[in-house]
Design an enzyme around this catalytic site. Structure first.
Site, PDB file in Angstrom:
ATOM      1  N   TRP A 354      14.772 -27.694 -30.893  1.00 52.69           N
ATOM      2  CA  TRP A 354      13.688 -27.363 -31.952  1.00 52.69           C
ATOM      3  C   TRP A 354      13.467 -28.081 -33.241  1.00 52.69           C
ATOM      4  O   TRP A 354      12.856 -27.637 -34.041  1.00 52.69           O
ATOM      5  CB  TRP A 354      13.873 -25.764 -31.947  1.00 52.69           C
ATOM      6  CG  TRP A 354      15.042 -25.349 -32.966  1.00 52.69           C
ATOM      7  CD1 TRP A 354      16.203 -25.967 -32.899  1.00 52.69           C
ATOM      8  CD2 TRP A 354      14.843 -24.299 -33.932  1.00 52.69           C
ATOM      9  NE1 TRP A 354      16.983 -25.180 -34.076  1.00 52.69           N
ATOM     10  CE2 TRP A 354      16.252 -24.315 -34.787  1.00 52.69           C
ATOM     11  CE3 TRP A 354      13.966 -23.418 -34.558  1.00 52.69           C
ATOM     12  CZ2 TRP A 354      16.496 -23.700 -35.882  1.00 52.69           C
ATOM     13  CZ3 TRP A 354      14.480 -22.644 -35.402  1.00 52.69           C
ATOM     14  CH2 TRP A 354      15.390 -22.774 -36.117  1.00 52.69           C
ATOM     15  N   ASP A 355      14.929 -28.770 -33.465  1.00 47.00           N
ATOM     16  CA  ASP A 355      14.852 -29.542 -34.554  1.00 47.00           C
ATOM     17  C   ASP A 355      13.310 -30.027 -35.013  1.00 47.00           C
ATOM     18  O   ASP A 355      13.079 -30.462 -36.173  1.00 47.00           O
ATOM     19  CB  ASP A 355      15.983 -30.554 -34.817  1.00 47.00           C
ATOM     20  CG  ASP A 355      17.252 -29.718 -34.321  1.00 47.00           C
ATOM     21  OD1 ASP A 355      17.364 -29.066 -33.541  1.00 47.00           O
ATOM     22  OD2 ASP A 355      18.261 -29.933 -35.369  1.00 47.00           O
ATOM     23  N   GLU A 493      23.107 -19.041 -34.142  1.00 46.91           N
ATOM     24  CA  GLU A 493      24.239 -19.530 -32.798  1.00 46.91           C
ATOM     25  C   GLU A 493      25.244 -18.531 -32.808  1.00 46.91           C
ATOM     26  O   GLU A 493      26.139 -18.696 -31.900  1.00 46.91           O
ATOM     27  CB  GLU A 493      24.435 -20.862 -32.436  1.00 46.91           C
ATOM     28  CG  GLU A 493      23.218 -21.452 -32.344  1.00 46.91           C
ATOM     29  CD  GLU A 493      23.276 -23.006 -31.752  1.00 46.91           C
ATOM     30  OE1 GLU A 493      24.313 -23.593 -32.383  1.00 46.91           O
ATOM     31  OE2 GLU A 493      22.270 -23.570 -31.118  1.00 46.91           O
ATOM     32  N   LYS A 614      25.374 -18.051 -38.534  1.00 45.89           N
ATOM     33  CA  LYS A 614      25.625 -19.461 -38.685  1.00 45.89           C
ATOM     34  C   LYS A 614      24.662 -19.850 -39.698  1.00 45.89           C
ATOM     35  O   LYS A 614      24.753 -20.910 -40.544  1.00 45.89           O
ATOM     36  CB  LYS A 614      25.537 -20.251 -37.360  1.00 45.89           C
ATOM     37  CG  LYS A 614      25.986 -21.622 -37.253  1.00 45.89           C
ATOM     38  CD  LYS A 614      25.671 -22.257 -35.859  1.00 45.89           C
ATOM     39  CE  LYS A 614      25.974 -23.733 -35.830  1.00 45.89           C
ATOM     40  NZ  LYS A 614      25.806 -24.205 -34.480  1.00 45.89           N
ATOM     41  N   GLN A 615      23.373 -19.715 -39.343  1.00 47.39           N
ATOM     42  CA  GLN A 615      22.252 -20.351 -40.088  1.00 47.39           C
ATOM     43  C   GLN A 615      21.019 -19.343 -40.423  1.00 47.39           C
ATOM     44  O   GLN A 615      21.180 -18.113 -39.749  1.00 47.39           O
ATOM     45  CB  GLN A 615      21.879 -21.386 -39.204  1.00 47.39           C
ATOM     46  CG  GLN A 615      21.236 -21.078 -38.062  1.00 47.39           C
ATOM     47  CD  GLN A 615      21.304 -22.428 -37.160  1.00 47.39           C
ATOM     48  OE1 GLN A 615      22.145 -22.156 -36.190  1.00 47.39           O
ATOM     49  NE2 GLN A 615      20.309 -23.212 -36.994  1.00 47.39           N
TER      50      GLN A 615
HETATM   51  C1  BGC Z   1      22.000 -25.468 -34.576  1.00 50.47           C
HETATM   52  C2  BGC Z   1      20.763 -25.599 -33.903  1.00 50.47           C
HETATM   53  C3  BGC Z   1      20.238 -27.133 -33.847  1.00 50.47           C
HETATM   54  C4  BGC Z   1      21.354 -27.994 -33.204  1.00 50.47           C
HETATM   55  C5  BGC Z   1      20.774 -29.421 -33.132  1.00 50.47           C
HETATM   56  C6  BGC Z   1      23.039 -26.502 -33.992  1.00 50.47           C
HETATM   57  O1  BGC Z   1      24.279 -26.678 -34.732  1.00 50.47           O
HETATM   58  O2  BGC Z   1      22.660 -24.422 -34.787  1.00 50.47           O
HETATM   59  O3  BGC Z   1      19.878 -24.817 -34.586  1.00 50.47           O
HETATM   60  O4  BGC Z   1      18.937 -27.165 -33.003  1.00 50.47           O
HETATM   61  O5  BGC Z   1      22.480 -27.967 -33.941  1.00 50.47           O
HETATM   62  O6  BGC Z   1      20.582 -30.055 -34.555  1.00 50.47           O
END
Ligand code: BGC
Length: 797
Positions: A354-355, A493, A614-615
């Site tokens: 999804w980036d 995550e 985490k984010q």
């Molecule tokens: C992040 C995801 C991201 C992925 C790829 C992961 O560490 O939690 O949101 O899509 O990295 O960059």
């Protein structure tokens, strides 16, 4: 260090992996890590070359089960070029004897230069200068030039120039237990006296890759007659050239390389194409000039100029540079997506996530054709997404969390926690919200370009099928009289299940639910926008009738969000019941706690029990939508949205987030851009350091974090300029941090090229000469009409 060059003045073996990534050179079609030409993969160096879309699947036996992984394949190393005085060792800076070392990446021209002076065991002093490029204008070409000067000696010299296909995927330590041999040799040979040639293929996807190389040596500008010896082994071919070097004299070695694959269009066979290309190729200087011109054209559109132009300017350009090396106009006739870690390394196996949500906005406003190509990558995989939805018991299309060659779900089922050595169940494919990111990007693209053909032919079908997925994934809870989406994961995550739950998944993730509502609204809009003929034929083909559309309308008005009495939007239902985390205690014990998931797992605990993220998750909503948009979505659902809802939630969640993903600071900086400019700037500056300073402790050497790179650029591009598309108006509400005097950039909007300058006092927008009709430009509360060749200036104070 000017703000166009990244400079290193020392050789630090432990930093080489990072520098190889930061100095990687590519053109969107292929990319090579900036490894030294003499380097081989070892515990210091990792030369890697990757072609966009070059995937292959391998099976590994782990204990008693089999794991299949699809990887972006490390291709033959074309850089190999080294030398030795007769009787001496091959040049190796690790062997000691370095007298001077300088490495410099020129972002403006896309050239990596290295100057080394060294003394060998026989006290011979030599200066070696190399520069190389991966051609931005002719994407099948790369070129390397090396000058050798014998400072205090004379004697015979041997130069070796090779194409090495005996490479494996070994760039990520924690994948080393997994199968990694993707290439099988096919052919090696000579094309003529100066040329060598290699063809390999991936062992399952059968992508053939051919490289041809011409190596020539010049003295005083004249070709040198040298003795040549060819070495051919399975998967390896080299040209060895011997000649005499005289004290004080410099010779110049040129290696020009062509690279084709069997996936290329407009060729007969890739080996033939590579050989023909090298037969026709010009000298290094001519190639260099056309390459620099191609970069100049790109920079004219893509540069963002900051005042003052300090370190921030340099890093911003570095980020734009790597974005354009990963995806550029060279992909326009390819079927490729944009990998989260660039074409710079093997982390996340080159998969697409999804980036894109963070990456596409920059491209959409400058290289919209590139965005269109990247969206078509998704469209071509719509059938796989439909199958994915069927497997989940739903209708419509569910795009995979991780996508590779054919759009099947590529997320791994287990991942390694390097801290504990445990293989852990990986449920990240429950992040269905990737679907919403695709619609968001389609919508933005159409808003910016008004490309109604794209919407009609491709975009609409994706939007309708994704809306159908959300409507079928939502179940009605009669007690609450609300729809719910159960058993998913949000962007954070760290949470994949309830504490003690057997089954993975969380209910009513606010981000997922609200994005589903937004997607359903856009699907309803699309049905309104399409011309009658297209709407009818699409609805017939998708078997989409009035009843189903009414259902979408209903779901879009009754989706559930969990909001407490204080106005805190629960990240998911039940988040409010989790324990608060002992932040201070863990910071004291571990220092760096950004990967708290690994720390807790190694302790036998799990973040699932705590209010830790985490984010950004809930805050993603404030990142993607203005307060007006959010308030209207809330109103549609019958929830109240107060003036303080945003600030309260920002405050609540920022405290509980570890920034374990580089994407997180982007979101946090963005959501504070207006309310706390100083903090927003601080987070922006930290996000800028993500890769250049490798703030995640070693992950950058496995590939750039493209979402964070592009995200920083987008903060300048949209957040600080307050740039927003509102139906018929391109809206601005600039709010520069105190640290910035001005920002200048160029964007493309509905047929216009607009030069935009924002300072602390004023905003000026100038439209270049064009064929496009006048557009509405909103600045704060006023709307102006801007025609081609006109300009407007608005005072901001
Ligand atoms: C992040 C995801 C991201 C992925 C790829 C992961 O560490 O939690 O949101 O899509 O990295 O960059």
């Amino acid at each position: 260090m000017t703000n166009w060059t990244l400079v290193y003045n020392d050789f630090v073996p432990s930093q080489e992996g990072l520098r190889e990534v930061l100095c990687a050179l590519g053109n969107g079609y292929f990319c090579s890590r900036g490894a030294a030409p003499e380097a081989k993969a070892d515990n210091v160096h990792y030369p890697g070359t990757y072609v966009a879309g070059g995937y292959n699947r391998l099976i590994t036996k782990l204990g008693d089960h089999e794991v299949a992984n699809e990887d972006l394949v490390n291709l033959p190393n074309w850089l190999c070029l080294t030398f030795r005085p007769e009787g001496g060792d091959w040049f190796n800076p690790q062997a000691g004897g370095l007298l001077a070392y300088h490495q410099e990446l020129d972002l403006k021209r896309g050239v990596l230069t290295r100057r080394v002076r060294f003394r060998d065991k026989a006290d011979r002093e030599t200066t070696l200068t190399s520069r190389h490029l991966v051609h931005m204008g002719n994407h099948h070409l790369a070129a390397l030039e090396m000058s050798l000067t014998a400072e205090n000696w004379s004697g015979p010299v041997l130069v070796q120039s090779a194409l090495d296909g005996n490479v494996i995927n070994a760039g990520v330590e924690r994948y080393r237990e997994l199968s990694s041999s993707h290439l099988e040799p096919m052919e090696t040979g000579e094309v003529g006296a100066d040329w060598i040639y290699l063809r390999v293929q991936t062992n399952l996807s059968h992508i053939q890759v051919a490289q041809a190389a011409r190596t020539q040596i010049f003295r005083n500008g004249e070709p040198l007659i040298v003795a040549r010896n060819k070495i051919e082994e399975e998967g390896y071919v080299a040209d060895e050239l011997s000649f005499d070097l005289v004290r004080g004299e410099t010779v110049r070695i040129e290696k020009i390389v062509s690279l084709y694959t069997s996936r290329d269009h407009g060729i007969s066979e890739c080996g033939l194409a590579a050989r023909e290309a090298i037969l026709r190729v010009e000298c290094f200087d001519a190639i260099f000039n056309t390459h620099v011109q191609a970069w100049a054209r790109l920079w004219r559109r893509c540069d963002i100029v900051l005042e003052p132009a300090g370190r921030e300017q340099l890093i911003l350009r570095l980020h734009i540079f790597h974005l354009l090396q990963t995806t550029s106009p060279n992909i326009l006739d390819l079927d490729v997506g944009v990998p989260a870690r660039g074409l710079h390394g093997e982390a996340y196996r080159g998969h697409i996530f999804w980036d894109e949500l963070f990456i596409l906005p920059f491209l959409t406003l400058r290289l919209p054709d590139v965005t269109r190509t990247l969206l078509l990558y998704r469209f071509r995989r719509l059938n796989e997404a439909r199958w994915n939805a069927v497997q989940a018991g739903c209708r419509g299309a569910m795009f995979p969390w991780q996508s590779g060659s054919d759009g099947q779900e590529e997320s791994q089922l287990v991942h390694l926690n390097p801290r504990s050595g445990h293989w852990i169940e990986d449920n990240s494919s429950l992040q269905k919200h990737v679907n919403a990111a695709i619609v968001y990007n389609v919508w933005q693209y159409v808003q910016v370009t008004m490309d109604m053909d794209f919407l009609s032919l491709y975009g609409a079908e994706m939007i309708l099928e994704i809306a159908r997925f959300w409507a079928s994934a939502a179940s009605y809870n009669p007690k609450l009289e609300r729809y719910e989406i159960l058993r998913v994961m949000g962007p954070d995550e760290y949470h994949d299940r309830y504490p003690d739950a057997e089954e993975a998944g969380l209910n009513n993730n606010a981000y997922t639910n609200l994005m589903a509502v937004w997607v359903l609204c856009r699907a309803l809009d699309v049905l309104d926008i399409l011309d009658e003929e297209r709407r009818q034929s699409l609805c017939e083909r998708l078997d989409l009738g009035a009843e189903e559309i009414d259902h979408w309308e209903d779901v879009s008005r009754k989706m559930r969000l969990v909001i407490d009495d204080d106005g805190i939007i629960s990240q998911f239902e039940g988040y409010e019941d989790l324990d608060e985390f002992d932040w201070e205690g863990y910071r004291q014990k571990y220092g760096d706690i950004h990967r708290l998931d690994r720390i807790l797992e190694a302790e036998g605990d799990t973040p699932n029990c705590y209010k830790v993220s985490k984010q950004a998750d809930v805050l993603m909503l404030m990142y993607l939508f203005s307060s007006e948009e959010l308030s209207s979505l809330f109103e549609r659902l019958g929830y109240s949205f107060e003036h303080e809802t945003i600030s309260k939630n920002v405050d609540y969640y920022m405290k509980r987030t570890t920034q374990g993903s580089t994407l997180s600071r982007i979101v946090h900086s963005w959501v504070l851009a207006r309310s706390d400019r100083a903090r927003s700037w601080k987070l922006f500056c930290e996000a800028l350091e993500s890769d250049i300073a490798d703030i995640q402790g070693g992950t950058t050497s496995e590939g750039i974090h493209l979402g964070a790179m592009a995200g920083t650029v987008d903060i300048i591009q949209r957040a600080y300029t307050g740039l927003e598309m509102r139906e018929t108006t391109l809206h601005f509400n600039p709010c520069l941090p105190d640290e910035l005097k001005s920002v200048r950039q160029k964007i493309g909007y509905r047929g216009h090229w607009l030069d935009i300058e924002v300072t602390q006092d004023h905003l000026t927008i100038s439209a270049a000469k064009s064929w496009a009709s006048p557009v509405e430009i909103g600045v704060r509360d006023e709307v102006h009409i801007l025609a081609q060749s006109e300009s407007i200036t608005v005072q901001l104070r």
